[in-house]
Motif scaffolding. Structure first.
Motif, PDB file in Angstrom:
ATOM      1  N   TYR A   1       0.831  -1.206   0.000  1.00 26.37           N
ATOM      2  CA  TYR A   1       0.000   0.000   0.000  1.00 26.37           C
ATOM      3  C   TYR A   1       0.865   1.255   0.000  1.00 26.37           C
ATOM      4  O   TYR A   1       1.983   1.271   0.528  1.00 26.37           O
ATOM      5  CB  TYR A   1      -0.899   0.041   1.237  1.00 26.37           C
ATOM      6  CG  TYR A   1      -1.892  -1.078   1.330  1.00 26.37           C
ATOM      7  CD1 TYR A   1      -2.981  -1.142   0.462  1.00 26.37           C
ATOM      8  CD2 TYR A   1      -1.738  -2.076   2.292  1.00 26.37           C
ATOM      9  CE1 TYR A   1      -3.902  -2.172   0.551  1.00 26.37           C
ATOM     10  CE2 TYR A   1      -2.654  -3.105   2.389  1.00 26.37           C
ATOM     11  CZ  TYR A   1      -3.727  -3.155   1.522  1.00 26.37           C
ATOM     12  OH  TYR A   1      -4.630  -4.180   1.607  1.00 26.37           O
TER      13      TYR A   1
ATOM     14  N   LEU B   1      -9.505   2.034  -3.377  1.00 24.25           N
ATOM     15  CA  LEU B   1      -8.089   2.271  -3.591  1.00 24.25           C
ATOM     16  C   LEU B   1      -7.758   2.191  -5.077  1.00 24.25           C
ATOM     17  O   LEU B   1      -8.454   1.525  -5.849  1.00 24.25           O
ATOM     18  CB  LEU B   1      -7.259   1.242  -2.820  1.00 24.25           C
ATOM     19  CG  LEU B   1      -7.531   1.148  -1.308  1.00 24.25           C
ATOM     20  CD1 LEU B   1      -6.657   0.081  -0.683  1.00 24.25           C
ATOM     21  CD2 LEU B   1      -7.313   2.493  -0.621  1.00 24.25           C
TER      22      LEU B   1
ATOM     23  N   ARG C   1      -1.547  -0.858  -4.129  1.00 27.01           N
ATOM     24  CA  ARG C   1      -2.692   0.058  -4.178  1.00 27.01           C
ATOM     25  C   ARG C   1      -2.410   1.304  -3.360  1.00 27.01           C
ATOM     26  O   ARG C   1      -1.706   1.250  -2.348  1.00 27.01           O
ATOM     27  CB  ARG C   1      -3.954  -0.637  -3.655  1.00 27.01           C
ATOM     28  CG  ARG C   1      -4.420  -1.803  -4.515  1.00 27.01           C
ATOM     29  CD  ARG C   1      -5.629  -2.477  -3.898  1.00 27.01           C
ATOM     30  NE  ARG C   1      -6.208  -3.479  -4.789  1.00 27.01           N
ATOM     31  CZ  ARG C   1      -5.794  -4.731  -4.862  1.00 27.01           C
ATOM     32  NH1 ARG C   1      -4.804  -5.143  -4.086  1.00 27.01           N
ATOM     33  NH2 ARG C   1      -6.368  -5.573  -5.704  1.00 27.01           N
ATOM     34  N   SER C   2      -2.987   2.416  -3.786  1.00 27.22           N
ATOM     35  CA  SER C   2      -2.829   3.671  -3.061  1.00 27.22           C
ATOM     36  C   SER C   2      -4.195   4.223  -2.691  1.00 27.22           C
ATOM     37  O   SER C   2      -5.196   3.950  -3.355  1.00 27.22           O
ATOM     38  CB  SER C   2      -2.064   4.697  -3.899  1.00 27.22           C
ATOM     39  OG  SER C   2      -2.836   5.108  -5.020  1.00 27.22           O
TER      40      SER C   2
ATOM     41  N   ILE D   1      -7.187   2.185   3.711  1.00 27.98           N
ATOM     42  CA  ILE D   1      -6.284   1.041   3.824  1.00 27.98           C
ATOM     43  C   ILE D   1      -6.577   0.265   5.101  1.00 27.98           C
ATOM     44  O   ILE D   1      -6.652  -0.969   5.097  1.00 27.98           O
ATOM     45  CB  ILE D   1      -4.818   1.513   3.792  1.00 27.98           C
ATOM     46  CG1 ILE D   1      -4.487   2.139   2.430  1.00 27.98           C
ATOM     47  CG2 ILE D   1      -3.871   0.370   4.103  1.00 27.98           C
ATOM     48  CD1 ILE D   1      -3.135   2.827   2.375  1.00 27.98           C
TER      49      ILE D   1
ATOM     50  N   GLU E   1      -7.976  -3.643   5.638  1.00 25.62           N
ATOM     51  CA  GLU E   1      -7.171  -4.609   6.377  1.00 25.62           C
ATOM     52  C   GLU E   1      -7.776  -4.989   7.730  1.00 25.62           C
ATOM     53  O   GLU E   1      -7.067  -5.514   8.587  1.00 25.62           O
ATOM     54  CB  GLU E   1      -5.760  -4.043   6.580  1.00 25.62           C
ATOM     55  CG  GLU E   1      -4.921  -4.033   5.317  1.00 25.62           C
ATOM     56  CD  GLU E   1      -4.517  -5.436   4.875  1.00 25.62           C
ATOM     57  OE1 GLU E   1      -4.440  -6.330   5.735  1.00 25.62           O
ATOM     58  OE2 GLU E   1      -4.276  -5.631   3.666  1.00 25.62           O
TER      59      GLU E   1
END
Length: 517
Positions: A95, A154, A162-163, A169, A173
């Motif tokens: 990420y 993302l 991925r950003s 994020i 998660e």
């Protein structure tokens, strides 16, 4: 009936709190640094800085200079983008936390490794442990934990990379074991439009057994006000909206302007307020005591901290302190090395320690002037460029200006920014001032994604207001403060509304009615 996970959380909290009670922060930090150095020894950064020869803190400080984001971007990350693995931290790096507010462009990308994801989870659990220590009878995992964050959508920069927003994020998660207690559902978490998200989340959340809410203070207040409007019969306070709420977690912006309204919000409820200090680069600290008593530095969670006296930042060799020798009452710039590959990284925030054992701190501001009263994260260069563009569009030169936040005076109202602007050829007509404000607003939206997100839909902050003052106003004000001439400069950002209003009204007898009031 949802399983109440609080008893299991309480077992973990007892173990964790015992460990924290016996921990020596200096020893924990030594271990963290050496663990980080060992892990990154084979990276490009580790090889270039001789990590294999580092035996302690003094070795590290001798080999690794303090750097800013721009230094990492230009020196290590730009050419490797988007695959940062092996540059400053071993790969893969799944990420990139995308955040606005740097001089390199609209977006900066901070690596988020698997180790950092795990560290952020542990930090979140620490917050819950501190809550249970303060409220032993809490049943915080008896219902939903509401995370009011950004979109979880993302951008795939490359296969497996991925950003996006850090909160997105984190939501992606959420571990399997925690999903039964997490809110909102994935399909609503994806929504990027804030107005739409609120309209859909609000009614649905009222049907849930919400036990905790976390987010940025300014966003949460706006959400709660909208929620009260959607359910007027339940009352404006938290007790009516979420009767079983136990905890409000806030962070990201200065809490002082919002404290009174939050205290009114939780009055009569079972909820407590708990502040946290997260950053894209790592989770720094969390309140383990009451409001205003300082945030405990998380000394054993994948980060190594250094602290530089603010006045020494521009010195050729600034002194670099750590938890073993910091002093209380000193304003430090915080420097960070992390399990995602930032090393002696100037975070941008300033802190002051209120205790050393264990280390507790207060966030005191930023090392450079920024405007982020509502989470908009405008930096000086962006404000300068937008003001210049508005000046050029209007064809009126600007002698000087300053800007500051104006907070909502009452529930339901919006806060925003007030620009006090001194034009070189006098106070413009009302329509010209309005045009200046319009172009300024558009320029800031184009330069900064966070600001744009706060302005779209007028849900978070109102359009900027401009108060035009006659030529000579700033010089007279600086003279009155003994700051005229030499290297003294007009402050570009003023956090204190009283000082902002003082400038605006300083030459009131000679002001035109068209002063923006």
């Amino acid at each position: 009936m949802r399983f109440d996970g609080t008893p299991l959380l309480r077992l973990y909290a007892r173990h964790r709190l015992r460990r924290l009670a016996s921990m020596r922060a200096d020893e924990a930090q030594r271990r963290e640094l050496m663990r980080l150095v060992s892990r990154a020894m084979g990276t490009r950064f580790g090889l270039e800085h001789g990590f294999d020869g580092i035996r302690g803190i003094s070795d590290f400080q001798a080999r690794v200079p303090i750097r800013r984001y721009e230094d990492f971007w230009e020196g290590w990350w730009k050419d490797a983008f988007p695959d940062f693995g092996g540059t400053t931290w071993p790969g893969p790096i799944p990420y990139l936390a995308a955040t606005s507010g740097t001089t390199t462009g609209r977006t900066k990308y901070i690596p988020v490794s698997r180790e950092m994801v795990a560290a952020n989870r542990r930090a979140a659990l620490d917050v819950l442990c501190f809550h249970l220590a303060a409220r032993p009878a809490s049943r915080v995992f008896g219902g939903r934990s509401f995370v009011l964050g950004g979109s979880t959508e993302l951008v795939e920069q490359a296969p497996g990379i991925r950003s996006g927003d850090l909160s997105g994020i984190a939501a992606r998660e959420v571990p399997l074991w925690a999903k039964p207690w997490y809110f909102p559902p994935p399909e609503l978490s994806l929504i990027a439009d804030w107005d739409e998200k609120v309209e859909r989340l609000g009614p649905l959340s009222l049907e849930q057994d919400i036990r905790s809410v976390s987010g940025t203070a300014s966003w949460m207040l706006l959400f709660f006000e909208r929620l009260a409007a959607l359910a007027p019969g339940r009352g404006p306070g938290l007790a009516g909206l979420y009767p079983h709420a136990e905890l409000i977690v806030h962070g990201g912006v200065d809490f002082a302007p919002y404290r009174e309204r939050f205290e009114r919000l939780v009055a009569g409820s079972r909820a407590e307020l708990r502040e946290v200090y997260p950053a894209s680069e790592g989770f720094v600290a969390a309140a383990d005591r009451g409001t205003g008593e300082g945030l405990r530095l998380l000394a054993d969670n994948g980060l190594f901290f250094e602290f530089v006296p603010v006045e020494e930042l521009d010195a050729p060799e600034p002194r670099r302190f750590w938890v073993g020798n910091v002093e209380t009452g000193v304003n430090y710039a915080i420097v960070l090395s992390s399990c995602a590959g930032v090393w002696a990284y100037l975070l941008g925030d300033t802190v002051r320690f209120v205790e050393r054992d264990p280390p507790r701190l207060l966030v005191t501001g930023r090392i450079s002037w920024t405007l982020s009263a509502f989470g908009e994260h405008l930096i000086g260069e962006e404000i300068e460029r937008a003001v210049s563009a508005a000046s050029a569009a209007l064809g009126r030169a600007v002698n000087d200006y300053t800007v500051g936040p104006v907070h909502a005076a009452e529930p339901g109202a919006l806060g925003g920014h007030l620009y006090v602007v001194e034009f070189a050829d006098g106070v413009p007509e009302d329509d010209a001032v309005a045009e200046f404000a319009r172009v300024l607003d558009l320029g800031l939206r184009d330069l900064n994604a966070d600001y744009r997100d706060h302005r779209v839909g007028r849900f978070a902050i109102e359009a900027p207001r401009v108060a035009a003052v006659p030529p000579g106003t700033f010089a007279a004000w600086m003279r009155s403060r003994g700051r005229l001439g030499g290297q003294n400069k007009v402050p570009r950002v003023l956090a204190d509304p009283a000082v902002l209003d003082e400038i605006r009204t300083f030459s009131r007898p000679s002001l035109s009615p068209r002063d923006g009031g």
